[in-house]
Scaffold this active site. Structure first.
Site, short mmCIF file in Angstrom:
data_model
loop_
_atom_site.label_atom_id
_atom_site.label_comp_id
_atom_site.label_asym_id
_atom_site.label_seq_id
_atom_site.Cartn_x
_atom_site.Cartn_y
_atom_site.Cartn_z
N GLU A 48 -121.19 -52.24 103.53
CA GLU A 48 -122.29 -51.78 104.37
C GLU A 48 -122.28 -50.27 104.55
O GLU A 48 -123.33 -49.62 104.58
CB GLU A 48 -122.25 -52.48 105.73
CG GLU A 48 -122.64 -53.95 105.68
CD GLU A 48 -124.08 -54.17 105.20
OE1 GLU A 48 -124.90 -53.25 105.36
OE2 GLU A 48 -124.36 -55.25 104.67
N TYR A 131 -127.33 -50.68 113.10
CA TYR A 131 -127.59 -51.54 111.94
C TYR A 131 -126.28 -52.08 111.36
O TYR A 131 -126.16 -53.29 111.10
CB TYR A 131 -128.35 -50.79 110.83
CG TYR A 131 -128.21 -51.52 109.52
CD1 TYR A 131 -128.95 -52.68 109.29
CD2 TYR A 131 -127.27 -51.13 108.56
CE1 TYR A 131 -128.78 -53.41 108.12
CE2 TYR A 131 -127.09 -51.85 107.40
CZ TYR A 131 -127.84 -53.00 107.19
OH TYR A 131 -127.65 -53.74 106.04
N ASP A 149 -132.62 -53.61 107.66
CA ASP A 149 -132.53 -52.46 106.77
C ASP A 149 -133.93 -52.17 106.22
O ASP A 149 -134.93 -52.73 106.68
CB ASP A 149 -131.52 -52.72 105.65
CG ASP A 149 -131.99 -53.75 104.63
OD1 ASP A 149 -133.03 -54.43 104.88
OD2 ASP A 149 -131.34 -53.89 103.57
#
Length: 374
Positions: A48, A131, A149
């Site tokens: 990520e 996020y 996203d």
């Protein structure tokens, strides 16, 4: 702001349809655990961080190399920061690499090598924003988090025909996602929405007939899928210019110095340059930034590179010296540039200089790794 409203029955139906689609069409990604296998939080976190502002295709080789070298968070925590930066070179947004290393040390030294399993706990870690925390919580720990996203923004903006332009629409989109996340398999739901945006609900020519949400999609019903998400016109990035000084010795090495730890390209190596600013560089002012008093020659052309908030154009000056007695930096062989943390901008600049001083070769020599970065 239009009110988004889906009743629980509709939300459940949408989640069920999406998960059924995902079970058939999920992408095979190196960081994605196989069905029935519990994801490794370290691998989820690493992927990520790497995927922020970077494509899946670009990240793949870097991810594999990092895992081979640092297979767990403790190994990464014990690594030297310069080695981490060198391994990261070419991915761009280098603050991510510094925060990656800092986060690994926090997890290894303060949390016993165990990642927090909640969004709040994850957000307390260096370099982990809303996020990323939601993605790790959902994918690694199956927490019902709203993961949004760029792909998910596009999908949701189309399904709900959200008229608010990005980035102002982010909170509206996140609220819509939160209303759809199922209690069962929230991690798969997060990955499914990302896959849907990446493979079906694409920016141009979306394959609406293949979409599991086609009947609920308001943008499709209006025949205007490509009109969403709405966006405000981007302001033109300002252009800065500078002179870059590429100094060679007689042994196939180039002179590099290390940038300050904080700020843009912090802790990375660079060729010296004059101040980056608007306007054509003043030659006498530029010469004061040269690393040595030698015969500098301007190379034909220039090097252009884009950062998030501005464009940069280098005029490249080259020189050769027999003296290796310089302070404030180090000589690095052209064949050894992969061993140091050298950002793409500097690789492009050195490659430009090498081509300029050896035109008879008919090709660029040295460190021309052509991957673009931002």
């Amino acid at each position: 702001m239009a009110k988004i409203r889906y009743d629980p029955v509709m939300s459940t139906a949408l989640a069920t349809a999406l998960l059924a689609w995902y079970d058939r069409h999920a992408r095979d990604l190196p960081w994605r655990a196989k069905r029935g296998v519990r994801p490794d939080p370290y691998r989820v976190w690493l992927s990520e961080i790497m995927l922020q502002q970077t494509t899946v295709v670009t990240v793949g080789p870097y991810y594999a190399a990092f895992l081979a070298r640092w297979p767990d968070v403790t190994a990464l925590a014990r690594a030297d920061l310069d080695d981490v930066l060198a391994a990261w070179a070419g991915l761009g947004y280098y603050a991510r690499a510094r925060n990656l290393h800092k986060c690994a040390r926090t997890v290894a030294d303060e949390l016993g090598g165990v990642f927090p399993d909640t969004e709040d706990g994850l957000r307390a870690l260096p370099g982990v924003g809303p996020y990323t925390a939601a993605a790790i919580a959902a994918i690694a720990f199956d927490r019902p988090a709203a993961v949004v996203d760029g792909n998910v923004e596009r999908v949701i903006a189309r399904v709900f025909a959200i008229e608010t332009p990005l980035p102002q629409a982010k909170s509206e989109i996140r609220a819509a996602v939160a209303g759809l996340v199922p209690e069962d398999r929230p991690g798969d739901f997060a990955q499914a929405t990302m896959d849907l945006g990446a493979t079906v609900c694409t920016p141009r020519a979306p394959q609406c007939l293949l979409c599991p949400w086609k009947l609920a999609c308001r943008a499709r019903a209006a025949g205007a899928a490509e009109a969403y998400p709405k966006r405000k016109a981007k302001a033109k990035r300002p252009l800065k210019r500078a002179v870059a000084f590429v100094l060679f010795d007689g042994e196939g090495s180039v002179w590099l110095r290390k940038r300050a730890a904080a700020g843009l390209l912090g802790g990375m190596f660079e060729v010296p340059s004059s101040e980056w600013k608007a306007g054509t560089p003043d030659e006498s002012e530029a010469r004061r930034a040269a690393p040595a008093a030698v015969a500098w020659r301007a190379a034909p052309g220039s090097v252009r590179h884009g950062f998030t908030h501005f464009e940069l154009e280098f005029a490249v000056w080259t020189a050769k010296t027999k003296s290796r007695d310089l302070e404030g930096g180090r000589w690095v062989g052209l064949d050894d540039l992969d061993s140091v943390a050298l950002p793409t901008l500097m690789r492009k600049t050195i490659a430009h200089a090498v081509a300029a001083v050896s035109p008879a070769s008919g090709r660029r020599k040295g460190p021309a790794r052509g991957r673009a970065s931002r």
